[in-house]
Design a protein around this motif. Structure first.
Motif, mmCIF file in Angstrom:
data_model
loop_
_atom_site.group_PDB
_atom_site.id
_atom_site.type_symbol
_atom_site.label_atom_id
_atom_site.label_comp_id
_atom_site.label_asym_id
_atom_site.label_seq_id
_atom_site.Cartn_x
_atom_site.Cartn_y
_atom_site.Cartn_z
ATOM 1 N N ILE A 184 0.862 -1.178 0.000
ATOM 2 C CA ILE A 184 0.000 0.000 0.000
ATOM 3 C C ILE A 184 0.899 1.229 0.000
ATOM 4 O O ILE A 184 1.593 1.510 0.976
ATOM 5 C CB ILE A 184 -0.935 0.018 1.220
ATOM 6 C CG1 ILE A 184 -1.821 -1.233 1.227
ATOM 7 C CG2 ILE A 184 -1.800 1.280 1.218
ATOM 8 C CD1 ILE A 184 -2.705 -1.360 2.457
ATOM 9 N N VAL A 185 0.925 1.928 -1.132
ATOM 10 C CA VAL A 185 1.714 3.152 -1.251
ATOM 11 C C VAL A 185 0.830 4.316 -0.819
ATOM 12 O O VAL A 185 -0.210 4.581 -1.421
ATOM 13 C CB VAL A 185 2.198 3.375 -2.695
ATOM 14 C CG1 VAL A 185 3.070 4.632 -2.770
ATOM 15 C CG2 VAL A 185 2.969 2.160 -3.205
ATOM 16 N N MET A 186 1.241 4.992 0.242
ATOM 17 C CA MET A 186 0.495 6.147 0.745
ATOM 18 C C MET A 186 1.263 7.407 0.357
ATOM 19 O O MET A 186 2.272 7.749 0.973
ATOM 20 C CB MET A 186 0.352 6.071 2.263
ATOM 21 C CG MET A 186 -0.316 4.814 2.787
ATOM 22 S SD MET A 186 -2.094 4.784 2.537
ATOM 23 C CE MET A 186 -2.627 6.047 3.679
ATOM 24 N N ASP A 187 0.817 8.071 -0.700
ATOM 25 C CA ASP A 187 1.481 9.314 -1.091
ATOM 26 C C ASP A 187 0.925 10.461 -0.256
ATOM 27 O O ASP A 187 -0.277 10.752 -0.284
ATOM 28 C CB ASP A 187 1.281 9.608 -2.571
ATOM 29 C CG ASP A 187 2.070 10.837 -2.980
ATOM 30 O OD1 ASP A 187 3.272 10.710 -3.257
ATOM 31 O OD2 ASP A 187 1.484 11.942 -2.972
ATOM 32 N N ASP A 188 1.823 11.132 0.473
ATOM 33 C CA ASP A 188 1.403 12.124 1.458
ATOM 34 C C ASP A 188 1.444 13.533 0.882
ATOM 35 O O ASP A 188 2.137 14.405 1.387
ATOM 36 C CB ASP A 188 2.278 12.013 2.707
ATOM 37 C CG ASP A 188 1.562 12.487 3.959
ATOM 38 O OD1 ASP A 188 0.331 12.685 3.899
ATOM 39 O OD2 ASP A 188 2.232 12.643 4.995
ATOM 40 N N CYS A 189 0.693 13.723 -0.220
ATOM 41 C CA CYS A 189 0.572 15.028 -0.869
ATOM 42 C C CYS A 189 1.922 15.506 -1.411
ATOM 43 O O CYS A 189 2.376 16.623 -1.127
ATOM 44 C CB CYS A 189 -0.025 16.055 0.093
ATOM 45 S SG CYS A 189 -0.656 17.547 -0.709
ATOM 46 N N SER A 190 2.568 14.636 -2.182
ATOM 47 C CA SER A 190 3.855 14.994 -2.794
ATOM 48 C C SER A 190 3.706 16.196 -3.723
ATOM 49 O O SER A 190 2.689 16.355 -4.406
ATOM 50 C CB SER A 190 4.411 13.805 -3.592
ATOM 51 O OG SER A 190 4.812 12.765 -2.743
ATOM 52 N N ARG A 191 4.763 17.007 -3.776
ATOM 53 C CA ARG A 191 4.771 18.171 -4.667
ATOM 54 C C ARG A 191 5.527 17.891 -5.954
ATOM 55 O O ARG A 191 5.603 18.760 -6.823
ATOM 56 C CB ARG A 191 5.399 19.356 -3.937
ATOM 57 C CG ARG A 191 4.580 19.832 -2.744
ATOM 58 C CD ARG A 191 5.255 20.978 -2.037
ATOM 59 N NE ARG A 191 6.578 20.590 -1.562
ATOM 60 C CZ ARG A 191 7.008 20.843 -0.325
ATOM 61 N NH1 ARG A 191 6.237 21.448 0.539
ATOM 62 N NH2 ARG A 191 8.220 20.471 0.030
ATOM 63 N N ASP A 192 6.104 16.698 -6.062
ATOM 64 C CA ASP A 192 6.802 16.331 -7.289
ATOM 65 C C ASP A 192 5.956 15.323 -8.067
ATOM 66 O O ASP A 192 4.738 15.266 -7.902
ATOM 67 C CB ASP A 192 8.204 15.802 -6.975
ATOM 68 C CG ASP A 192 8.184 14.492 -6.181
ATOM 69 O OD1 ASP A 192 7.073 13.963 -5.912
ATOM 70 O OD2 ASP A 192 9.268 13.984 -5.847
ATOM 71 N N ASP A 193 6.590 14.511 -8.888
ATOM 72 C CA ASP A 193 5.858 13.599 -9.773
ATOM 73 C C ASP A 193 5.785 12.176 -9.200
ATOM 74 O O ASP A 193 5.610 11.220 -9.954
ATOM 75 C CB ASP A 193 6.537 13.585 -11.150
ATOM 76 C CG ASP A 193 5.581 13.180 -12.266
ATOM 77 O OD1 ASP A 193 4.390 13.528 -12.173
ATOM 78 O OD2 ASP A 193 6.027 12.508 -13.217
ATOM 79 N N SER A 194 5.883 12.032 -7.900
ATOM 80 C CA SER A 194 5.897 10.704 -7.272
ATOM 81 C C SER A 194 4.679 9.866 -7.645
ATOM 82 O O SER A 194 4.793 8.670 -7.923
ATOM 83 C CB SER A 194 5.972 10.826 -5.748
ATOM 84 O OG SER A 194 7.177 11.404 -5.330
ATOM 85 N N VAL A 195 3.505 10.477 -7.639
ATOM 86 C CA VAL A 195 2.263 9.734 -7.909
ATOM 87 C C VAL A 195 2.304 9.116 -9.301
ATOM 88 O O VAL A 195 1.986 7.938 -9.486
ATOM 89 C CB VAL A 195 1.037 10.653 -7.738
ATOM 90 C CG1 VAL A 195 -0.215 9.979 -8.279
ATOM 91 C CG2 VAL A 195 0.846 11.012 -6.269
ATOM 92 N N ASN A 196 2.695 9.904 -10.292
ATOM 93 C CA ASN A 196 2.750 9.376 -11.652
ATOM 94 C C ASN A 196 3.834 8.322 -11.815
ATOM 95 O O ASN A 196 3.669 7.371 -12.582
ATOM 96 C CB ASN A 196 2.975 10.519 -12.646
ATOM 97 C CG ASN A 196 1.732 11.375 -12.822
ATOM 98 O OD1 ASN A 196 0.611 10.874 -12.725
ATOM 99 N ND2 ASN A 196 1.929 12.656 -13.056
ATOM 100 N N VAL A 197 4.933 8.473 -11.078
ATOM 101 C CA VAL A 197 5.984 7.453 -11.123
ATOM 102 C C VAL A 197 5.454 6.128 -10.576
ATOM 103 O O VAL A 197 5.702 5.058 -11.150
ATOM 104 C CB VAL A 197 7.228 7.908 -10.331
ATOM 105 C CG1 VAL A 197 8.234 6.763 -10.187
ATOM 106 C CG2 VAL A 197 7.898 9.094 -11.022
ATOM 107 N N VAL A 198 4.707 6.177 -9.488
ATOM 108 C CA VAL A 198 4.134 4.956 -8.917
ATOM 109 C C VAL A 198 3.147 4.333 -9.893
ATOM 110 O O VAL A 198 3.162 3.114 -10.119
ATOM 111 C CB VAL A 198 3.450 5.247 -7.564
ATOM 112 C CG1 VAL A 198 2.706 4.010 -7.064
ATOM 113 C CG2 VAL A 198 4.484 5.697 -6.531
ATOM 114 N N ARG A 199 2.288 5.146 -10.467
ATOM 115 C CA ARG A 199 1.324 4.619 -11.438
ATOM 116 C C ARG A 199 2.025 3.974 -12.628
ATOM 117 O O ARG A 199 1.626 2.893 -13.091
ATOM 118 C CB ARG A 199 0.402 5.744 -11.904
ATOM 119 C CG ARG A 199 -0.614 6.176 -10.845
ATOM 120 C CD ARG A 199 -1.378 7.405 -11.289
ATOM 121 N NE ARG A 199 -2.408 7.748 -10.298
ATOM 122 C CZ ARG A 199 -2.906 8.964 -10.135
ATOM 123 N NH1 ARG A 199 -2.476 9.962 -10.904
ATOM 124 N NH2 ARG A 199 -3.835 9.193 -9.209
#
Length: 255
Positions: A47-62
């Motif tokens: 379970i990846v919990m992205d804590d409101c990143s300001r970079d591109d972390s979410v798209n990298v995980v996807r």
């Protein structure tokens, strides 16, 4: 990397993977987890919990989920506001299905062999406690490869927790492996990095708890600065230290 496995309703292990501005490192963290568990027979989820990143972390995980076909293994949760690692830890535990629960870090400081060592001990105790035999000057048996200031804080912090809690384990932070039921039972109200020490000492107060300590290697994050020394986190850690002490004092009075 093989991510194609049937995930049953009940799993052996839930992994909470932190994510906060980790765009350069989090794909490596996910691929390392999958490699560490490959061929073990352990049923797991991440379970990846992205804590409101300001970079591109979410798209990298996807992208990573799609690239390695991990849709049956990896879930991404994106916070609209920053919650803190302690809050996210318990949210992930609530969402998880594993008998055991562990936190790993999106900045990827835990080596492959350390993960394999801890995962191999699943089922051998209620808690598996990794430690690094941290040393400041005599580095002969040191497994803590972080910078000097980080090692110095650990050398000071660990004895302080021992004094406050009365427990004599080698290390109180890091990627402890717990039975998930114990995590949920002994939830603590801490959003910062003190949550692990506060919860671990609370669990160890319970009669009959078993644990194993294992020495592994540890490293600093490869890029950027962490959040450990931000004022909000420092205040949270101070609160955890006070509650650890108060709980011990209260238990003594009741005894």
């Amino acid at each position: 990397m093989d991510g194609k496995h049937d995930v049953p309703g009940k799993l052996d292990l839930t992994i909470y993977l932190t994510s906060y501005n980790e765009e350069k490192m989090i794909e490596g963290a996910i691929s390392r987890i999958v490699e560490a568990l490959q061929g073990t027979g352990i049923g797991y989820e991440v379970i990846v919990m992205d804590d409101c990143s300001r970079d591109d972390s979410v798209n990298v995980v996807r992208h990573c989920i799609d690239k390695y076909q991990l849709g049956d293994r990896v879930r991404l949760v994106v916070n609209e506001t920053n919650q803190g690692i302690g809050v996210n830890y318990y949210r992930a535990a609530e969402m998880g299905r594993g008998e055991y629960f562990i936190v790993l870090f999106g900045d990827n400081p835990v080596p492959l062999e350390a993960m394999k060592t801890v995962f191999a001990l699943i089922g051998q105790a209620d808690i598996i406690i990794p430690h690094y035999n941290t040393r400041l000057f005599n580095m002969t048996d040191n497994c803590d490869h972080r910078v000097f200031i980080r090692r110095m804080i650990s050398v000071l912090y660990t004895p302080l927790i021992r004094i406050l809690s009365g427990h004599r384990v080698a290390y109180f932070n890091g990627f402890c492996l717990h039975r998930r039921a114990l995590v949920l039972k002994h939830r603590v109200n801490a959003f910062g990095l003190g949550y692990q020490a506060e919860m671990l000492t609370k669990i160890l107060d319970e009669t009959g708890i078993t644990y194993r300590e294992v020495k592994v290697h540890n490293y600093d994050r490869a890029y950027g600065l962490g959040t450990a020394f931000r004022p909000r986190n420092v205040l949270s850690v101070a609160g955890s230290l006070w509650r650890i002490f108060w709980r011990r004092l209260t238990c003594k009075r009741q005894a």
